[in-house]
Design a protein around this motif. Structure first.
Motif, mmCIF file in Angstrom:
data_model
loop_
_atom_site.group_PDB
_atom_site.id
_atom_site.type_symbol
_atom_site.label_atom_id
_atom_site.label_comp_id
_atom_site.label_asym_id
_atom_site.label_seq_id
_atom_site.Cartn_x
_atom_site.Cartn_y
_atom_site.Cartn_z
ATOM 1 N N ARG A 98 -13.857 17.907 13.020
ATOM 2 C CA ARG A 98 -12.955 17.407 11.910
ATOM 3 C C ARG A 98 -13.010 16.304 11.160
ATOM 4 N N VAL A 99 -13.781 15.243 11.844
ATOM 5 C CA VAL A 99 -14.003 13.819 11.328
ATOM 6 C C VAL A 99 -15.225 14.079 10.322
ATOM 7 N N ALA A 100 -16.363 14.672 10.720
ATOM 8 C CA ALA A 100 -17.640 14.824 10.082
ATOM 9 C C ALA A 100 -17.872 15.634 9.112
ATOM 10 N N LEU A 101 -16.961 16.930 9.198
ATOM 11 C CA LEU A 101 -17.284 17.866 8.415
ATOM 12 C C LEU A 101 -17.043 17.504 6.744
ATOM 13 N N PRO A 102 -16.012 16.661 6.573
ATOM 14 C CA PRO A 102 -16.102 16.218 4.935
ATOM 15 C C PRO A 102 -17.370 15.553 4.598
ATOM 16 N N PHE A 103 -17.893 14.625 5.494
ATOM 17 C CA PHE A 103 -19.087 13.960 5.017
ATOM 18 C C PHE A 103 -20.479 15.025 5.200
ATOM 19 N N THR A 104 -20.506 15.908 6.055
ATOM 20 C CA THR A 104 -21.499 16.774 5.848
ATOM 21 C C THR A 104 -21.395 17.514 4.739
ATOM 22 N N ARG A 105 -20.423 18.192 4.449
ATOM 23 C CA ARG A 105 -20.267 18.797 3.059
ATOM 24 C C ARG A 105 -20.759 18.209 1.928
ATOM 25 N N PHE A 106 -20.335 16.817 1.774
ATOM 26 C CA PHE A 106 -20.581 15.916 0.835
ATOM 27 C C PHE A 106 -22.023 16.011 0.701
ATOM 28 N N PHE A 107 -22.826 15.696 1.610
ATOM 29 C CA PHE A 107 -24.199 15.207 1.813
ATOM 30 C C PHE A 107 -25.226 16.616 1.545
ATOM 31 N N TYR A 108 -24.429 17.820 2.178
ATOM 32 C CA TYR A 108 -24.968 19.037 1.950
ATOM 33 C C TYR A 108 -25.037 19.353 0.350
ATOM 34 N N ASN A 109 -24.029 19.363 -0.157
ATOM 35 C CA ASN A 109 -23.695 19.468 -1.595
ATOM 36 C C ASN A 109 -24.608 18.751 -2.386
ATOM 37 N N ARG A 110 -24.737 17.439 -2.279
ATOM 38 C CA ARG A 110 -25.561 16.573 -2.971
ATOM 39 C C ARG A 110 -27.028 17.127 -2.862
ATOM 40 N N PHE A 111 -27.421 17.326 -1.586
ATOM 41 C CA PHE A 111 -28.914 17.778 -1.509
ATOM 42 C C PHE A 111 -29.072 19.218 -2.206
ATOM 43 N N ALA A 112 -27.949 20.032 -2.137
ATOM 44 C CA ALA A 112 -28.224 21.367 -2.862
ATOM 45 C C ALA A 112 -28.097 21.311 -4.392
ATOM 46 N N ASP A 113 -27.718 20.411 -4.778
ATOM 47 C CA ASP A 113 -27.489 19.803 -6.351
ATOM 48 C C ASP A 113 -29.103 19.677 -6.673
ATOM 49 N N LEU A 114 -29.493 18.859 -6.036
ATOM 50 C CA LEU A 114 -31.052 18.364 -6.344
ATOM 51 C C LEU A 114 -32.201 19.527 -6.122
ATOM 52 N N LEU A 115 -31.910 20.191 -4.819
ATOM 53 C CA LEU A 115 -32.692 21.069 -4.840
ATOM 54 C C LEU A 115 -32.827 22.398 -5.865
ATOM 55 N N PHE A 116 -31.330 22.687 -6.189
ATOM 56 C CA PHE A 116 -31.186 23.771 -7.275
ATOM 57 C C PHE A 116 -31.804 23.091 -8.417
#
Length: 125
Positions: A98-116
């Protein structure tokens, strides 16, 4: 019996393809049992259209459907995969709590944006 998890990904992205291939090999018993499936979105570009997900959405980040037919997107797919992978449950607990998931999503999305963006610039469509 429907798959517990059907993961849609972009085989034209070398990073995505290699990552899913590596994960699939770790989940081979579940793949063989039909519990989990990995599908190339490029072979069925409209497969998730009924969820409102476009081809580019799936090319940008992982998408999956669970046994109930619910759509799972991005970091939540990674967490679900870790939870099913022998020896990687700790990753699901660490990054999916519950605590980490918002950060996990944020960093995943930034990496996904760069990779895309990298894949688009490289003409991998």
């Amino acid at each position: 019996m429907p798959a517990h998890l059907t993961v849609w990904y972009n085989t034209r992205c070398p990073v995505c393809d290699a990552g899913i291939d590596w994960q699939r090999n770790k989940l081979l018993a579940l793949v063989r049992a039909g519990t989990i499936q990995f599908r190339d979105i490029n072979e069925q570009p409209d497969a998730l259209a009924h969820f409102g997900a476009t081809l580019d959405d799936v090319r940008r980040c992982l998408h999956a459907t669970d046994a109930a037919g619910q759509l799972i997107v991005g970091a939540d797919v990674a967490v679900a995969l870790w939870g099913l992978t022998p020896g990687e449950g700790w990753l699901a607990e660490l990054f999916g709590n519950r605590v980490a998931l918002p950060f996990t999503r944020f960093f995943y999305n930034r990496f996904a944006d760069l990779l895309f963006a990298w894949n688009r610039r490289s003409g991998r469509w």
